[in-house]
Each structure stands twice: as structure tokens, then as C-alpha cells.
Scaffold this motif. Sequence first.
Motif, short mmCIF file in Angstrom:
data_model
loop_
_atom_site.label_atom_id
_atom_site.label_comp_id
_atom_site.label_asym_id
_atom_site.label_seq_id
_atom_site.Cartn_x
_atom_site.Cartn_y
_atom_site.Cartn_z
N ARG A 125 2.13 -1.48 4.76
CA ARG A 125 2.44 -0.06 4.57
C ARG A 125 3.69 0.25 5.39
N ALA B 155 -1.76 -6.81 3.94
CA ALA B 155 -1.57 -5.46 3.41
C ALA B 155 -0.47 -4.77 4.20
N LEU C 23 -3.68 2.30 5.77
CA LEU C 23 -4.12 0.91 5.57
C LEU C 23 -5.63 0.78 5.73
N GLU C 24 -6.17 1.40 6.75
CA GLU C 24 -7.60 1.33 6.98
C GLU C 24 -8.37 1.95 5.81
N ALA D 131 1.68 -2.26 9.58
CA ALA D 131 2.44 -1.02 9.47
C ALA D 131 3.87 -1.35 9.88
N VAL E 67 0.86 -1.19 0.00
CA VAL E 67 0.00 0.00 0.00
C VAL E 67 0.89 1.24 0.00
N ARG F 156 -3.42 -6.24 8.44
CA ARG F 156 -2.85 -4.93 8.13
C ARG F 156 -1.54 -4.77 8.89
#
Length: 299
Positions: A195, A193, A226-227, A243, A158, A241
Motif C-alpha cells: 500500500r 501486500a 493493509l490490515e 506501507a 492494495v 504487509r
Amino acid sequence: MDLPIVVGVDGSEPSLRAVDWAADEAALRGAPLRLVYASLWDRYEGALLAQELGKPLEEVMARDVVGTAEQRARCRRPGLKVTTDVLPEEPEHGLVRESSTAVAVVLGCRGRSGLAEALLGSVSLAVAGHARCPVIVLGGSHDNQARSGIRGRIALGVGDKPAPSAGSAGSAGSAAVRFAVEEASLRGVSLDAVRAWRRSAYAATGHRLLAGERAHLGEHQAADVLEEALRDAPAGLKVDRRAVEGHPRDALIAVSREADLLVVGARRRHGHLGLHLGRVAHGVLHHAACPVAVVPEPA
């Protein structure tokens, strides 16, 4: 008309491995498979003709190549609709043109040596940088076997959150997000995902004004991106998700070791022909441990 999965073939084992992977993908999507050999043989052979059929030797060889690839695809996925074509043009140009009427273009490359990376840049990077559909590049392996779905995870990089009017990989409903969600849903696997974020220099040195919560501002911002990017993901899809602190390329290469496919976005830039591949996409194409899908994002 159902759009096909297109594979660039050249007779090498890596390209046949791409045929295997693409055949699995086509069967998964219920899409036809199109096998394409592209080469400007007239430039190199001139008037040299084969004894049979009165055609250039390269053209005769090309027909054998696509025929072998077709047989391999049908053996792997019986009942799959397969078509073939031989294009008398440069592979980059032919495959980019094919991308305008394809679900995805799949390419194989010859491993991870310095020479292989140079070869990757000559075709795969050019196609990934200009195609109108996702381009999936399979790195080399020791046994040239395609293994779809052995890890049970799809990874998504992302990127930066764009302006609301732009459709890039950092926004909800972007092409890269949609492709990654679709792949995970079709396979019935989870989506990772990722980031990446960087700690500020002041926070890293413990500057008193950035102590506590403010020291983790980058991490919080990454979580927010991400959200936002995944706000429209299906409720039944398991999404992890992440980070991750560090360089985006390194974070994605690391997650690729746990994934069956890594998805990254490529943005169109004004003044450029087609897509511009940044350093992150370029880096993961060369070093990821799993196939990489480069998904074009509209301007």
C-alpha cells in the motif's frame, strides 16, 4: 462444469510463452486449458480461398496455430485437459466474451519497446479493461521462456479503502485480495501486500503542527488499510504487509522485481462499459518485471 484457463494465441513466441504459463496455472488449479485464436479474417481476405478444404487461408493458418499451441501445452503438462477453438471475430471481443466462463484469461505481449507498448494497448489493455474474470498479461522476455514460481512470492497492490458496501481491492474479501491469497496458497509461497502512501507537503517541510507522530499519519493510515484488506487471510499464509512511501505505480513496479505474479484490482465505474483501468494498472501492465493479473472488482 470446471471453468477453464483461457489463453489467447496467435502463433507468436510470446503467445506460446503464455501457453506455457497458463498450462502450469491450469495444472496447479486442476482446471482445463482452453486455447483460442480470434480474427476477422473474412474482412481482410474476402473471397480468397485456400486450395485445401475450401476455407479462407487465415482459418487454415489459425487451425495450425491452435494445433501447435495444443501440442506444446500437452508436452509441458501431460494429462492436462486441453480444448481449442477458432473464433471469426476481433480478438478483443472474442476474449472478453470468453472471460465470462473462465477462471482467468492469459495473454502474452511482445516486449518493452515503444512499438510493443502500442501493440499491448490494442488487445491486452482492451481485454483487461472489459473482462469479467482476472486477466493475466505476461510481458516480453529475451528468451520467451515461461518460468513459474522462481521467486516464491506473490505481490498484491492494495488500493484505496472503499465504502463498506463496495467490493474493491482495498477491502477485506475483495476479488483482488481473494485471487492473490488463492495464488499464494496454491503455490505455497508468501504474499507481499503493498500500500503506497504520500507524506503531506506540510510534514515534508517540517511544519511544526505536523511534527512527530502526525507527520507519519499517511503511513499509519496505509498500515490500517493493509490490515483491513488482509484480515481474512488464512492463518497459515505468510503475509508481508508493506506501507511504502511514494507513487503506487512505482511501488508496485519495484515489488514486481521480487515476485512471480503481481495482482491489482480494477473497479467498475457507472457509465462505463466493463472496467475502467486507472493509471496505476495501466502503468504496471506496461512496466512490471513479472506477469500482472488485473482482477475485476464488482460494483
